[in-house]
Design a protein around this motif. Structure first.
Motif, PDB file in Angstrom:
ATOM      1  N   SER A  27       0.750  -1.191  -0.049  1.00 32.37           N
ATOM      2  CA  SER A  27       0.012  -0.178   0.076  1.00 32.37           C
ATOM      3  C   SER A  27       0.814   1.325  -0.073  1.00 32.37           C
ATOM      4  O   SER A  27       0.729   2.105  -0.627  1.00 32.37           O
ATOM      5  CB  SER A  27      -0.814  -0.076   1.271  1.00 32.37           C
ATOM      6  OG  SER A  27      -1.590   1.301   1.344  1.00 32.37           O
ATOM      7  N   GLN A  82      -5.120   3.914   4.139  1.00 29.92           N
ATOM      8  CA  GLN A  82      -5.835   2.871   3.204  1.00 29.92           C
ATOM      9  C   GLN A  82      -7.059   3.333   2.552  1.00 29.92           C
ATOM     10  O   GLN A  82      -7.098   2.856   1.410  1.00 29.92           O
ATOM     11  CB  GLN A  82      -5.938   1.403   4.046  1.00 29.92           C
ATOM     12  CG  GLN A  82      -4.722   1.118   4.934  1.00 29.92           C
ATOM     13  CD  GLN A  82      -3.698   0.427   3.861  1.00 29.92           C
ATOM     14  OE1 GLN A  82      -4.124  -0.214   2.956  1.00 29.92           O
ATOM     15  NE2 GLN A  82      -2.457   0.624   4.231  1.00 29.92           N
ATOM     16  N   ASN A 124      -5.679  -2.386  -0.710  1.00 29.87           N
ATOM     17  CA  ASN A 124      -6.332  -1.386   0.350  1.00 29.87           C
ATOM     18  C   ASN A 124      -7.431  -1.688   1.152  1.00 29.87           C
ATOM     19  O   ASN A 124      -7.426  -1.256   2.294  1.00 29.87           O
ATOM     20  CB  ASN A 124      -6.262  -0.010  -0.221  1.00 29.87           C
ATOM     21  CG  ASN A 124      -4.823   0.419  -1.268  1.00 29.87           C
ATOM     22  OD1 ASN A 124      -4.918   0.884  -2.163  1.00 29.87           O
ATOM     23  ND2 ASN A 124      -3.975   0.569  -0.264  1.00 29.87           N
TER      24      ASN A 124
END
Length: 605
Positions: free
Chosen positions: A80, A387, A409
């Motif tokens: 991420s 996220q 995510n």
């Protein structure tokens, strides 16, 4: 003298053109920006075991699947934040991602949480480093706060010397720690292969009657404290050599690989040796003792572990000033955080971080266990928001293969959200102050931003319509008698305008008559106005006179109050004199729309 001492501490000033040379290579950046994450292996496994041991020794086998789950989350975070680095190459991490995709308020929540987290990073790291020292030398246990404060001062000075110099010095202990941990893991695995595992340890899969899903989740969330610091690389992209984003991404992957290997290695050894948490000895200390005995290698590992735990705070010293700079650039923090110091670092942010982390160490008495929950919440809120922000970005932009990124995510967001909620529900008594402090911080951001907007509105000039108004000038010179400083002040005033008036405040009629006689004899070409003060106040009559002059001449003249002031040779001489000029200037500065100027006269004896 002060200037020489400053040069001794932080070195010579550097030119702005030298900034490029201060950027970090991948190896230096790995040491500086990963020290927090890498050092967390010293207490990550211990945090898992502290929860599990409440269900009895038979529950310690759960530490292995929980450690594997932590590694899974680490993988998600690395992927991420690697995406974040390429999406936002200017740095800023969770703050920029959340602000860009979720709105300003959410961005400020992420930014405020990270700022708090970095302060806690320094406090936790210095406290954890002190724990490692006191594990080896129990007699120092009562001095842990003092030891932690010394290290905070050391790190603050090192970072004020510039990121390039601090990276060169601090890289060696970080890599020594990595080598020491791998030596410990290899030595421990070899001993297990030769001698077997601890005879009493429960086998993986052993039934434990009083274990619950909630306890397992709590242990998982506690173990995730090993992931703090993962976001630092994405925050500090501008510190890398070109190409910044590529070097940052490689550094992030290197950090994740090393962290994962060390963390699972320590967790396996703790399980095989049947290690349980001990208030006076850390898990790493027990593993080193069981592997090598209390010999030279044990003390070397403990010393290096203590050193890296101290130096883990250096990650915050690299990331906090940059984040504060970005918030200041957006007008949510004071402009002082945008200013580079003599060594090209954001020195105000470095000093601010050092002072506040020292306060936390003193308040919590250097107790790492009480600080870690605050620390973890401070970082998992930005994890979750980052996220979620990336999820929104994928949905809005829909680039090639965006579904994979969205899936990664989403998993990361749900996991970090669950961890955050677990921390909140299980350790509310330890973290409740976050819910008071964070709203205050965010409110402060908005107040600062509103002030800067209001100031800009008031100072803005319409260049098509507004031109400078040409007025005369009236100068008021407060005098206490006929002296060299008054002579110099009147000479200067007359060089500017003919409208000069001297004002004397008298308490005694004899003194007033004496001064009027002397003034007439002296005849400086300036009218003397005498004000009588029945209550022995100098400032009040002067202010009333200035108000009168201001009211009569505000349309035609600028009003200047020219305050004579002599400067003593030695600082302690000031104690021997009244400070009426300073008081008058302070009052006028805050209360009146007049020009205030000071004419200094230096005494040489």
């Amino acid at each position: 003298m002060i200037s020489r001492f400053k040069r001794f501490l932080i070195g010579r000033p550097m030119k702005s053109a030298e900034l490029e040379g201060e950027r970090l290579s991948k190896l230096k950046a790995l040491a500086v920006l990963s020290s927090d994450a890498l050092s967390s292996v010293a207490y990550g496994t211990e945090q898992i075991l502290l929860v599990l041991i409440a269900a009895g020794f038979a529950a310690v086998w759960y530490s292995i699947p929980i450690s594997i789950a932590v590694l899974g989350l680490l993988l998600v975070l690395i992927i991420s934040y690697r995406q974040t680095i390429y999406a936002y190459p200017k740095g800023g991490g969770a703050y920029i991602v959340a602000k860009d995709n979720l709105g300003v308020s959410t961005g400020l929540l992420a930014g405020g949480s990270l700022l708090v987290d970095y302060i806690l990073t320094v406090a936790v790291s210095s406290s954890a480093g002190t724990d490692a020292i006191t594990s080896a030398f129990p007699s120092l246990h009562d001095h842990r706060v003092f030891i932690a404060l010394i290290m905070i001062v050391f790190l603050t000075i090192m970072n004020l010397r510039g990121i390039g110099e601090s990276a060169s010095v601090l890289a060696y202990p970080v890599y020594l720690f990595v080598i020491a941990v791998f030596i410990l893991i290899i030595g421990g695995v070899f001993k297990v292969i030769v001698h077997g595992v601890h005879s009493d340890i429960p086998e993986i899969g052993t039934a434990v009657s009083n274990i619950s899903l909630f306890m397992l989740l709590k242990a998982f969330s506690s173990g995730c404290s090993a992931l703090t610091g993962v976001e630092a690389v994405s925050n500090a992209i501008p510190n890398f050599k070109k190409p910044e984003e590529r070097n940052a991404a490689i550094t992030l992957v290197m950090m994740g690989t090393i962290l994962g290997a060390m963390f699972i290695g320590i967790s396996l050894l703790a399980y095989w040796y049947g290690i349980v948490p001990n208030e006076k000895e850390t898990v790493v200390s027990q593993i080193a003792n069981a592997t090598f005995g209390r010999g030279m290698i044990y003390y070397a590992i403990q010393a290096i572990t203590a050193l890296i735990l101290f130096l883990a705070a250096n990650t915050a010293y690299s990331a906090f000033p940059l984040l504060a700079f970005m918030l200041a650039k957006d007008k949510y923090m004071p402009n002082a955080f945008k200013v580079r110091g003599d060594r090209l670092g954001f020195s105000n942010g470095i000093i601010f971080l050092g002072v506040f982390s020292a306060v936390l160490v003193v308040v919590f008495h250097g107790d790492t266990e009480n600080l870690i929950p605050l620390y973890a919440v401070g970082v998992f809120i930005p994890f979750t928001l980052s996220q979620l922000g990336m999820m929104v970005r994928w949905i809005k932009l829909k680039p090639a293969r965006w579904g994979i990124g969205l899936c990664v995510n989403t998993i990361g967001m749900l996991t970090t959200l669950i961890i955050t909620l677990i921390f909140i529900f299980t350790k509310f008594s330890q973290i409740w102050m976050v819910f008071i402090f964070l709203p205050i911080v965010i409110m402060g951001f908005f107040k600062i931003n509103r002030h800067y907007q209001n100031t800009a509105d008031e100072l803005r000039v319409n260049i098509d319509k507004e031109k400078p108004a040409i007025k005369g000038s009236t100068i008021v010179v407060p005098v206490a008698g006929i002296t060299q400083v008054v002579l110099q002040s009147i000479s200067y005033a007359k060089s500017l305008t003919d409208n000069v008036v001297a004002v004397y405040v008298g308490f005694d009629e004899e003194e007033i008559e004496r001064l009027e006689r002397k003034w007439e004899e002296w005849d400086p070409g300036v009218r003397l106005i005498v004000l009588r003060s029945s209550y022995r106040s100098i400032i009040r009559p002067l202010v009333r006179f200035i108000e009168t002059v201001e009211w009569k001449t505000q349309e035609t003249d600028h009003i200047t109050v020219l305050i004579p002031q002599f400067i003593t040779k030695h600082w302690w001489h000031n104690i021997l004199h009244n400070q009426s000029s300073l008081l008058l200037r302070a009052y006028l500065f805050t209360q009146k729309d007049v020009v205030i100027a000071t004419v200094p006269y230096r005494l040489h004896k």
